[in-house]
Design an enzyme around this catalytic site. Structure first.
Site, PDB file in Angstrom:
ATOM      1  N   ASP A 160       0.744  -1.131  -0.225  1.00 37.89           N
ATOM      2  CA  ASP A 160      -0.136   0.012  -0.009  1.00 37.89           C
ATOM      3  C   ASP A 160       0.686   1.193  -0.208  1.00 37.89           C
ATOM      4  OD1 ASP A 160      -2.365   1.532   0.027  1.00 37.89           O
ATOM      5  OD2 ASP A 160      -2.485   1.393   2.081  1.00 37.89           O
ATOM      6  N   HIS A 208       2.031   3.430  -9.168  1.00 40.55           N
ATOM      7  CA  HIS A 208       1.883   2.021  -9.394  1.00 40.55           C
ATOM      8  C   HIS A 208       2.988   1.573 -10.278  1.00 40.55           C
ATOM      9  CE1 HIS A 208      -1.856   2.250  -7.417  1.00 40.55           C
ATOM     10  NE2 HIS A 208      -2.560   2.753  -8.587  1.00 40.55           N
ATOM     11  N   SER A 247      -7.250  -5.390  -5.144  1.00 41.82           N
ATOM     12  CA  SER A 247      -8.352  -6.122  -4.228  1.00 41.82           C
ATOM     13  C   SER A 247      -9.563  -6.213  -4.988  1.00 41.82           C
ATOM     14  CB  SER A 247      -8.380  -5.248  -2.839  1.00 41.82           C
ATOM     15  OG  SER A 247      -9.058  -4.131  -3.100  1.00 41.82           O
ATOM     16  N   ARG A 279     -12.151   2.036  -7.551  1.00 41.48           N
ATOM     17  CA  ARG A 279     -11.378   3.183  -8.129  1.00 41.48           C
ATOM     18  C   ARG A 279     -11.724   3.697  -9.568  1.00 41.48           C
ATOM     19  NH1 ARG A 279      -5.570   2.481  -5.544  1.00 41.48           N
ATOM     20  NH2 ARG A 279      -6.461   1.769  -3.447  1.00 41.48           N
ATOM     21  N   LEU A 320      11.271 -20.072  -4.898  1.00 39.36           N
ATOM     22  CA  LEU A 320      10.467 -19.266  -4.210  1.00 39.36           C
ATOM     23  C   LEU A 320       8.916 -19.315  -4.921  1.00 39.36           C
ATOM     24  CD1 LEU A 320       9.485 -16.774  -2.165  1.00 39.36           C
ATOM     25  CD2 LEU A 320      10.226 -15.195  -4.103  1.00 39.36           C
TER      26      LEU A 320
HETATM   27  C1  IPE Z   1      -5.220  -2.812  -0.165  1.00 35.19           C
HETATM   28  O1  IPE Z   1      -4.743  -1.195  -0.454  1.00 35.19           O
HETATM   29  C2  IPE Z   1      -5.292  -3.275  -1.657  1.00 35.19           C
HETATM   30  C3  IPE Z   1      -3.812  -3.462  -2.024  1.00 35.19           C
HETATM   31  C4  IPE Z   1      -2.885  -3.173  -1.452  1.00 35.19           C
HETATM   32  C5  IPE Z   1      -3.882  -4.158  -3.534  1.00 35.19           C
HETATM   33  P1  IPE Z   1      -5.839  -0.395  -0.401  1.00 35.19           P
HETATM   34  O2  IPE Z   1      -5.549   1.062  -0.434  1.00 35.19           O
HETATM   35  O3  IPE Z   1      -7.139  -0.569  -1.573  1.00 35.19           O
HETATM   36  O4  IPE Z   1      -6.868  -0.414   0.962  1.00 35.19           O
HETATM   37  P2  IPE Z   1      -7.685   0.256   1.631  1.00 35.19           P
HETATM   38  O5  IPE Z   1      -9.037   0.431   1.007  1.00 35.19           O
HETATM   39  O6  IPE Z   1      -7.355   1.513   1.816  1.00 35.19           O
HETATM   40  O7  IPE Z   1      -8.100  -0.317   2.942  1.00 35.19           O
HETATM   41  C1  IPE Z   2      -1.639   0.155  -3.053  1.00 38.08           C
HETATM   42  O1  IPE Z   2      -1.636   1.531  -3.444  1.00 38.08           O
HETATM   43  C2  IPE Z   2      -1.901  -0.456  -4.526  1.00 38.08           C
HETATM   44  C3  IPE Z   2      -3.138  -0.775  -5.000  1.00 38.08           C
HETATM   45  C4  IPE Z   2      -4.342  -0.460  -4.365  1.00 38.08           C
HETATM   46  C5  IPE Z   2      -3.280  -1.389  -6.313  1.00 38.08           C
HETATM   47  P1  IPE Z   2      -2.728   2.583  -3.311  1.00 38.08           P
HETATM   48  O2  IPE Z   2      -3.144   2.946  -4.566  1.00 38.08           O
HETATM   49  O3  IPE Z   2      -3.724   2.182  -2.518  1.00 38.08           O
HETATM   50  O4  IPE Z   2      -1.944   3.662  -2.600  1.00 38.08           O
HETATM   51  P2  IPE Z   2      -2.549   4.714  -1.510  1.00 38.08           P
HETATM   52  O5  IPE Z   2      -3.029   4.009  -0.518  1.00 38.08           O
HETATM   53  O6  IPE Z   2      -3.717   5.673  -2.165  1.00 38.08           O
HETATM   54  O7  IPE Z   2      -1.423   5.613  -1.201  1.00 38.08           O
HETATM   55 MG    MG Z   3      -4.223   2.566  -0.302  1.00 37.13          MG
END
Ligand code: IPE
Ligand code: IPE
Ligand code: MG
Length: 866
Positions: A631, A648, A676, A682, A742
């Site tokens: 995250d 990303h 997820s 999004r 792995l």
């Molecule tokens: C969790 O991150 C999903 C991934 C890292 C793929 P999110 O950024 O989507 O989680 P929430 O929604 O803030 O909990």
């Molecule tokens: C996690 O990073 C990656 C994915 C959810 C694919 P985020 O995109 O959730 O990053 P933040 O939480 O917005 O910084």
């Molecule tokens: Mg996030």
């Protein structure tokens, strides 16, 4: 050969019989019996000869004593070493060496005793042919040696063996003696085993010719009997079951094997039916385990007979697994490296089979079946395997009683007793904490008696499983024990140990009141142990000469009485005995699914830019499975004034970096949360960017990660994903499926709730189809339907980006994961963060609901011995 010869030399009863009984008979028969002339039809010379009755009786009696003594010696040696030999074969020792040793020792014994008997005959008169007389005695001894070996293959009890040898030789040699049997020249006698030997012995008295045909006939008898005995030995030490062997390679149809099992062993077929075990590989495995138990765990084997039939296979498999690994880890003859390799190999295969839910190897298949069917804790298996590995490396040491408890409780407690109690607990049948304490006392005693039983064998392998403090206290040295010498205050030490065992048994005898069938079973088992302890106390030195077993007659009487009582106790509680859950059906790998991406050769991981090296952590502390919630990509980009997609892209580099770090530290499984099921909320453009990046990263030709020893697994649902991405995921999974380094479990379009939901649907379908009963469903059944049923549970869950939540990530698998939250945003993360988190993990105290982790010292025991 040396071992087999020493075994015979240690049989003092036989030595005394040979030294005193043979001359006594030869002298008495010759001196006391009248020398009236007796007619003996000598087919060797095709004419009747006339000899003194005393001479003929002396010869037939001499042959009889040799037959008895050598027959019994061979019977004892073959039946007592059967267990040892079987363990050697299972541990990979060549069977041919064992067979040769047995045969050479038989020849040697026969030659020595025959020479000795002839020498005594010469002290009364001079036979015409000394060589023929020696050969005749030798052939007689060899024939009955063969009888002994053959009987050992079919009879279990020493008493039965002795009687069989006595009766066969009695009939044979009495009929051959013309003094006792006036029609000793009947042609029917030609078919008796000692016929050739008797004819040759008589011919050696006066005739000078060599009765080649008759000597040869005797040799044929002995060769035939020995070969049959050794064949039976080979069959008994085989890893295949009797049914399999009988049907041979023609029996390709499993149902044919089952039919054979039903015909040949109806009682065991009934037990397997009761336990709902149908798979032939699994049944084969159970049969191997059952034999291992019967050979080396007399009291354990007795205990299984006191349990309801459907529970017995469970105990066979648990015992068989332990015995097998214990044997490999203790077999010094293999050399340390090979032992470690074998133990590790077996444990790794077992652990992966446990995850897959099935195995091609019978022994492992039985164990996997037990763990899955009875929902045994897999964590216990891992701890056990770790301990056996330690044993194999020669790293196990037991200094104090605390160490002793820890060692044995890791071995017996997690599976044996704790699980036994839950399995036998039912409405109306409860175990109280007192019962638990009693069972603990019993296992302590059982283990201590086991140690005493194996004292010499363990000493020869350099690891006596008693506290070294005890050995020092009584001035007993392992080297002396290994040589069978009772140096120091050995007898006192043995008495001290038996009195510990008695104390624990007395404590165990007080429990079990709430659970009537188990109370009766435990009482019986305690009585059996006490019989063995009595024997040890009377003859502590016998422990060093061979196995000191309880008096067989009293042992079997006590067991029979116990079986009657437990059977009636169980009958009164039929409603409450544990039922066997339904088997789990897991997809098996498709046939012909071979051949991996073998070219180009796999590269080592790229080093860290700073040259940083992973911390040196003991292998057994490294987690099996790390899961990362990656995250912080969005915030990383926003802080830099860039679009979220740039975050990303940068995150993709961190993925590669962390995979290299995982390879370097030797992590076996890594789950990465890429997208997820909630992320669909999004903006479409961001999702598309994430999906495109994921797909680009899967191209084998361009993505450098796939040139390393990395295997891909994908967890998630295909619905909503572009078909190209789904195809790329499946293809990369396929191409990397044979890699062993792995495993990267990429979680794309993954959601914990939906994973569990679809597992529940699959189980519901099975219930609807009638293949499983709702009440039989255990956590293992559900886990068997998750995306990756063969991945271990998550040990360490890391989330970057500073948030402290798990966002629907692997809820089932991480119920006992250690959590580490890092402030670093994902694109700023590198392998040193992973190493750091693993280092933190190694210092956490994982208790799994208990008060202590399985491998730490239970201090509650400190007070009990001192
Ligand atoms: C969790 O991150 C999903 C991934 C890292 C793929 P999110 O950024 O989507 O989680 P929430 O929604 O803030 O909990
Ligand atoms: C996690 O990073 C990656 C994915 C959810 C694919 P985020 O995109 O959730 O990053 P933040 O939480 O917005 O910084
Ligand atoms: Mg996030």
């Amino acid at each position: 050969m040396r071992h087999a010869a020493l075994e015979q030399a240690r049989n003092r009863l036989a030595l005394v019989l040979v030294l005193f009984f043979v001359p006594l008979w030869l002298a008495l028969a010759y001196q006391v019996l009248p020398d009236d002339p007796v007619r003996f039809f000598l087919r060797a010379a095709d004419q009747p000869v006339v000899l003194g009755a005393n001479t003929v009786s002396q010869l037939s009696g001499g042959l009889h004593s040799l037959a008895l003594i050598v027959g019994f010696m061979m019977f004892l040696a073959a039946s007592r070493s059967a267990e040892f030999d079987h363990r050697m074969v299972l541990a990979g020792y060549p069977r041919i060496c064992l067979l040769l040793a047995r045969s050479v020792v038989l020849l040697l014994t026969a030659a020595l005793t025959a020479g000795y008997a002839t020498a005594w005959v010469c002290s009364f008169y001079q036979p015409a042919r000394l060589d023929v007389m020696t050969a005749a005695f030798m052939v007689g001894a060899l024939t009955y040696g063969g009888v002994g070996i053959l009987l050992a293959a079919v009879l279990r009890s020493e008493l039965a063996g002795m009687f069989a040898v006595i009766m066969v030789s009695f009939i044979d040699l009495t009929l051959q003696n013309p003094v006792a049997n006036p029609s000793a020249d009947s042609p029917l006698l030609k078919w008796l085993p000692a016929y050739g030997a008797m004819q040759s012995a008589v011919s050696a008295v006066d005739l000078t010719q060599t009765p080649w045909r008759h000597l040869l006939l005797g040799l044929c008898w002995s060769a035939g009997l020995t070969a049959a005995g050794l064949a039976a030995f080979t069959v008994r030490t085989s890893r295949r079951t009797l049914t399999q062997r009988l049907l041979g390679p023609r029996a390709t149809k499993p149902c044919a094997r089952l039919v054979a099992l039903h015909l040949l062993h109806p009682v065991r077929a009934y037990i397997y039916r009761q336990a709902r075990i149908r798979d032939t590989t699994v049944i084969t495995g159970y049969e191997i385990c059952r034999r291992l138990m019967r050979r080396s765990g007399p009291v354990e084997a007795a205990l299984t007979k006191l349990l309801p039939a459907r529970l017995r296979p469970l105990f066979w498999a648990m015992y068989g697994y332990g015995r097998y690994l214990d044997d490999i880890s203790d077999t010094q003859r293999l050399g340390r490296q090979e032992r470690v390799a074998r133990v590790s190999g077996f444990s790794e295969l077992l652990e992966s089979d446990l995850r897959a839910g099935h195995s091609e190897d019978p022994l492992r298949a039985a164990f996997v079946h037990v763990v899955w069917t009875w929902d045994l804790p897999s964590g216990g298996v891992t701890a056990l395997n770790a301990l056996y590995r330690q044993d194999a490396k020669g790293q196990s040491t037991i200094t104090t009683w605390d160490d002793w408890y820890t060692y044995w409780h890791t071995l017996t407690f997690p599976f044996g007793v704790r699980r036994l109690m839950t399995l036998l607990t039912a409405p109306g049948l409860a175990f109280t904490p007192d019962d638990a304490q009693a069972l603990r006392g019993w296992t302590d005693a059982l283990n201590l008696i086991d140690v005493l039983r194996d004292l010499r064998e363990d000493a020869a392998e350099g690891f006596v499983k008693l506290p070294t403090a005890v050995l020092d206290e009584y001035d007993v040295r392992t080297e002396d024990l290994a040589r069978g010498r009772a140096a120091g205050r050995y007898a006192e030490m043995v008495h001290a140990m038996t009195s510990h065992a008695r104390q624990w048994l007395a404590q165990a005898a007080t429990g079990g009141s709430q659970h009537p069938p188990m109370a009766v079973a435990l009482r019986t088992v305690i009585d059996l142990h006490l019989l063995e302890l009595d024997r040890i106390d009377r003859r502590p030195h016998a422990l060093l000469q061979g196995r000191s077993r309880a008096n067989p007659v009293r042992f079997h009487l006590t067991l029979a009485r116990g079986r009657l009582r437990t059977a009636s106790a169980w009958r009164r509680h039929t409603q409450t005995t544990a039922t066997v859950p339904s088997p789990i059906h897991l997809p098996r790998p498709a046939e012909g699914d071979h051949g991996a991406l073998s070219t180009p050769p796999l590269l080592p991981p790229k080093p860290h830019s700073s040259g940083a090296q992973p911390p040196q952590l003991p292998a057994h502390l490294i987690p099996q499975h790390v899961a990362i919630i990656m995250d912080g990509n969005g915030r990383w980009a926003t802080h830099r004034g860039q679009p979220r997609t740039a975050g990303h892209e940068a995150g993709q580099l961190a993925v590669r970096e962390v995979i290299y770090g995982a390879l370097e530290i030797g992590l076996p499984h890594l789950s990465l949360y890429s997208l997820s099921s909630e992320n669909w909320a999004r903006p479409a453009a961001e999702i598309q960017a994430i999906l495109r990046l994921a797909q680009d990263g899967l191209v084998m030709e361009t993505e450098e990660v796939w040139r390393r020893d990395v295997r891909l697994r994908w967890s998630g649902l295909p619905e909503g994903l572009p078909p190209g991405l789904v195809h790329a995921l499946r293809q990369t999974e396929h191409l990397t499926r044979h890699r062993t380094g792995l495993t990267v479990n990429m979680c794309i379009n993954y959601g914990g709730h939906s994973e569990i939901t679809q597992a529940a649907r699959a189980l519901a379908r099975q219930v609807a189809a009638g293949t499983i009963q709702p009440d039989d469903i255990t956590p293992r059944h559900l886990a068997g339907h998750l995306h990756q049923p063969d991945l271990p549970d998550v040990d360490l869950l890391i989330r970057t980006g500073g948030e402290q939540r798990t966002s629907n990530f692997m809820p089932w698998q991480s119920t006992y994961a250690e959590l580490v939250f890092l402030d670093a945003l994902w694109p700023d993360t590198d392998r040193t963060h992973l190493w750091q988190a693993i280092d933190t993990y190694t210092r956490r105290d994982r208790r799994f609901g208990a008060t202590r982790s399985p491998l730490t010292n239970p201090d509650e025991h400190t007070a009990r011995v001192h």
